[in-house]
Design an enzyme around this catalytic site. Structure first.
Site, PDB file in Angstrom:
ATOM      1  N   SER A 144      91.288 -21.800  83.349  1.00  0.00           N
ATOM      2  CA  SER A 144      90.521 -21.324  82.594  1.00  0.00           C
ATOM      3  C   SER A 144      91.144 -20.720  81.428  1.00  0.00           C
ATOM      4  O   SER A 144      92.666 -20.433  81.549  1.00  0.00           O
ATOM      5  CB  SER A 144      89.938 -19.750  83.419  1.00  0.00           C
ATOM      6  OG  SER A 144      89.451 -19.106  82.364  1.00  0.00           O
ATOM      7  N   TYR A 157      90.833 -12.733  89.400  1.00  0.00           N
ATOM      8  CA  TYR A 157      90.449 -13.857  88.694  1.00  0.00           C
ATOM      9  C   TYR A 157      91.398 -14.533  87.865  1.00  0.00           C
ATOM     10  O   TYR A 157      91.664 -15.783  87.925  1.00  0.00           O
ATOM     11  CB  TYR A 157      88.932 -13.856  87.836  1.00  0.00           C
ATOM     12  CG  TYR A 157      88.403 -15.138  87.264  1.00  0.00           C
ATOM     13  CD1 TYR A 157      88.109 -16.178  88.403  1.00  0.00           C
ATOM     14  CD2 TYR A 157      88.630 -15.354  86.077  1.00  0.00           C
ATOM     15  CE1 TYR A 157      87.773 -17.479  87.697  1.00  0.00           C
ATOM     16  CE2 TYR A 157      87.959 -16.635  85.418  1.00  0.00           C
ATOM     17  CZ  TYR A 157      87.585 -17.637  86.403  1.00  0.00           C
ATOM     18  OH  TYR A 157      87.302 -18.670  85.836  1.00  0.00           O
TER      19      TYR A 157
HETATM   20  N1  LIG Z   1      81.594 -20.993  83.158  1.00  0.00           N
HETATM   21  C1  LIG Z   1      82.650 -20.535  82.470  1.00  0.00           C
HETATM   22  O1  LIG Z   1      82.933 -19.943  81.617  1.00  0.00           O
HETATM   23  C2  LIG Z   1      84.005 -20.939  83.083  1.00  0.00           C
HETATM   24  C3  LIG Z   1      85.167 -20.633  82.069  1.00  0.00           C
HETATM   25  C4  LIG Z   1      86.516 -21.163  82.766  1.00  0.00           C
HETATM   26  C5  LIG Z   1      86.676 -21.670  83.964  1.00  0.00           C
HETATM   27  N2  LIG Z   1      85.271 -21.870  84.682  1.00  0.00           N
HETATM   28  C6  LIG Z   1      85.784 -22.517  86.176  1.00  0.00           C
HETATM   29  O2  LIG Z   1      84.980 -23.633  86.024  1.00  0.00           O
HETATM   30  C7  LIG Z   1      84.814 -23.861  87.472  1.00  0.00           C
HETATM   31  C8  LIG Z   1      83.291 -24.428  87.613  1.00  0.00           C
HETATM   32  O3  LIG Z   1      82.540 -22.931  87.481  1.00  0.00           O
HETATM   33  P1  LIG Z   1      80.931 -23.147  86.695  1.00  0.00           P
HETATM   34  O4  LIG Z   1      81.358 -22.244  85.406  1.00  0.00           O
HETATM   35  O5  LIG Z   1      80.576 -24.326  86.818  1.00  0.00           O
HETATM   36  O6  LIG Z   1      80.423 -21.982  87.652  1.00  0.00           O
HETATM   37  P2  LIG Z   1      79.199 -22.295  88.585  1.00  0.00           P
HETATM   38  O7  LIG Z   1      77.927 -23.106  88.055  1.00  0.00           O
HETATM   39  O8  LIG Z   1      78.947 -20.891  89.300  1.00  0.00           O
HETATM   40  O9  LIG Z   1      79.890 -23.294  89.617  1.00  0.00           O
HETATM   41  C9  LIG Z   1      80.847 -23.071  90.728  1.00  0.00           C
HETATM   42  C10 LIG Z   1      80.603 -24.111  91.591  1.00  0.00           C
HETATM   43  O10 LIG Z   1      81.450 -23.723  92.639  1.00  0.00           O
HETATM   44  C11 LIG Z   1      80.949 -23.966  94.056  1.00  0.00           C
HETATM   45  N3  LIG Z   1      81.381 -23.058  95.027  1.00  0.00           N
HETATM   46  C12 LIG Z   1      81.337 -21.469  94.826  1.00  0.00           C
HETATM   47  N4  LIG Z   1      81.848 -20.807  95.935  1.00  0.00           N
HETATM   48  C13 LIG Z   1      82.147 -22.141  96.867  1.00  0.00           C
HETATM   49  C14 LIG Z   1      82.725 -21.840  98.192  1.00  0.00           C
HETATM   50  N5  LIG Z   1      82.972 -20.821  98.644  1.00  0.00           N
HETATM   51  N6  LIG Z   1      82.738 -23.222  98.591  1.00  0.00           N
HETATM   52  C15 LIG Z   1      82.285 -24.186  98.032  1.00  0.00           C
HETATM   53  N7  LIG Z   1      82.049 -24.456  96.912  1.00  0.00           N
HETATM   54  C16 LIG Z   1      81.897 -23.132  96.228  1.00  0.00           C
HETATM   55  C17 LIG Z   1      79.396 -23.627  93.575  1.00  0.00           C
HETATM   56  O11 LIG Z   1      78.748 -24.191  94.491  1.00  0.00           O
HETATM   57  P3  LIG Z   1      77.932 -23.464  96.041  1.00  0.00           P
HETATM   58  O12 LIG Z   1      77.305 -22.283  95.572  1.00  0.00           O
HETATM   59  O13 LIG Z   1      76.744 -24.611  96.099  1.00  0.00           O
HETATM   60  O14 LIG Z   1      79.060 -23.503  96.873  1.00  0.00           O
HETATM   61  C18 LIG Z   1      79.358 -24.353  92.456  1.00  0.00           C
HETATM   62  O15 LIG Z   1      78.913 -25.730  92.697  1.00  0.00           O
HETATM   63  C19 LIG Z   1      85.266 -22.636  88.183  1.00  0.00           C
HETATM   64  O16 LIG Z   1      86.634 -23.226  88.957  1.00  0.00           O
HETATM   65  C20 LIG Z   1      85.319 -21.611  87.152  1.00  0.00           C
HETATM   66  O17 LIG Z   1      86.424 -20.443  87.542  1.00  0.00           O
HETATM   67  C21 LIG Z   1      84.207 -21.404  84.273  1.00  0.00           C
END
Ligand SMILES: NC(=O)c1ccc[n+]([C@@H]2O[C@H](COP(=O)([O-])OP(=O)(O)OC[C@H]3O[C@@H](n4cnc5c(N)ncnc54)[C@H](OP(=O)(O)O)[C@@H]3O)[C@@H](O)[C@H]2O)c1
Length: 262
Positions: A144, A157
């Site tokens: 991130s 985080y």
């Molecule tokens: N969105 C942003 O602005 C942003 C920015 C920088 C980095 N990121 C990173 O991008 C990655 C993806 O996030 P996203 O933005 O796509 O958010 P998201 O839509 O909330 O997706 C998160 C994913 O992680 C899974 N997950 C969460 N807890 C889990 C657990 N205990 N076991 C297994 N799976 C789990 C969720 O699936 P389930 O709930 O079905 O388990 C979901 O598929 C993350 O690492 C996040 O830190 C996001």
């Protein structure tokens, strides 16, 4: 790098929503077989059947809470039992919490560190040896832009993502002269469920999750292997500016964006 995704198998964690589901769709479109991992089985199954129908690929669903101890080993053993080789690993599952440390729930912090850090390391360590032995493979770890400075209001985080960045770049340093490509991808604010789950507002405009996938696919096929990429020109400039600004100013600025009011 000449890495043809067609016919290979990619494991994507956190494939039930957001960036992970976009990775799954993009890989499927190139004819890559998939292993989709997350907790929400119905969402994974719905995506799997759509992608099987549309792309004629094999898609396996693994319902697993990746914050549990032994989660990576459980995934690895399921795949060993089914004799499935992982050619591409995308460690994408992760979540953030947005509160002052004094107000954080400690069990949730443990889960955040277990998912964002421990399981990511375990899965990397589980699948890297096979890739090195075959002299072929890709590991993408999602960090991130918060990895590039401490973030008051998201202290744990940002620290987990700093770990992901440092760990991944070090493993790049151990593997870059092999046929295995290991790198970190740092998205900025992206339009997913992330901010609802973190309980925060996103700073600035959110970009589509497909931007993260496009930058990753470009890094996979680029001639030169890089240890990490940042999504978005503005985020790349900010990350490099941070190294020139006094640390206390950087931390205060980050806090002015992420510290909860009141
Ligand atoms: N969105 C942003 O602005 C942003 C920015 C920088 C980095 N990121 C990173 O991008 C990655 C993806 O996030 P996203 O933005 O796509 O958010 P998201 O839509 O909330 O997706 C998160 C994913 O992680 C899974 N997950 C969460 N807890 C889990 C657990 N205990 N076991 C297994 N799976 C789990 C969720 O699936 P389930 O709930 O079905 O388990 C979901 O598929 C993350 O690492 C996040 O830190 C996001």
């Amino acid at each position: 790098m000449n890495f043809d995704l067609a016919g290979k198998t990619a494991l994507v964690t956190g494939a039930s929503s957001g960036i992970g589901s976009h990775f799954a769709r993009a890989f499927a479109a190139t004819g890559t077989n998939l292993i989709l991992v997350a907790r929400r089985t119905e969402k994974l199954e719905a995506l799997a059947s759509e992608l099987r129908k549309q792309n004629g690929i094999d898609v396996h669903v693994i319902s697993q809470d990746l914050s549990e101890p032994g989660a990576a080993a459980a995934v690895e053993h399921q795949l060993l039992d089914q004799q499935i080789t992982v050619d591409v690993l995308v460690n994408n599952a992760g979540f953030g919490t947005n509160a002052r440390l004094v107000d954080e729930d400690r069990a949730r912090l443990h889960a955040e560190i277990a998912l964002n850090v421990s399981t990511l390391v375990d899965l990397t360590a589980a699948f890297l040896p096979g890739m090195v032995a075959r002299d072929s493979g890709i590991i993408v770890n999602i960090a991130s832009t918060s990895a590039y400075q401490p973030v008051p209001g998201m202290a744990v985080y940002a620290a987990t993502k700093a770990f992901v960045l440092s760990f991944t770049e070090a493993v790049w340093g151990e593997t870059h002269n092999t046929g295995v490509r290991v790198f970190a991808v740092s998205p900025g604010s992206t339009d997913t469920e992330f901010f609802d789950i973190a309980g925060s507002q996103s700073p600035g405009k959110r970009v589509p999750a497909s931007n993260v996938v496009d930058v990753t696919l470009a890094a996979i096929s680029a001639r030169k292997s890089v240890p990490s990429v940042i999504v978005g020109a503005r985020n790349r400039i900010t990350a490099s500016l941070v190294t020139f600004i006094p640390r206390r100013t950087v931390i205060t600025l980050a806090g002015s964006i992420f510290l909860p009011r009141g």
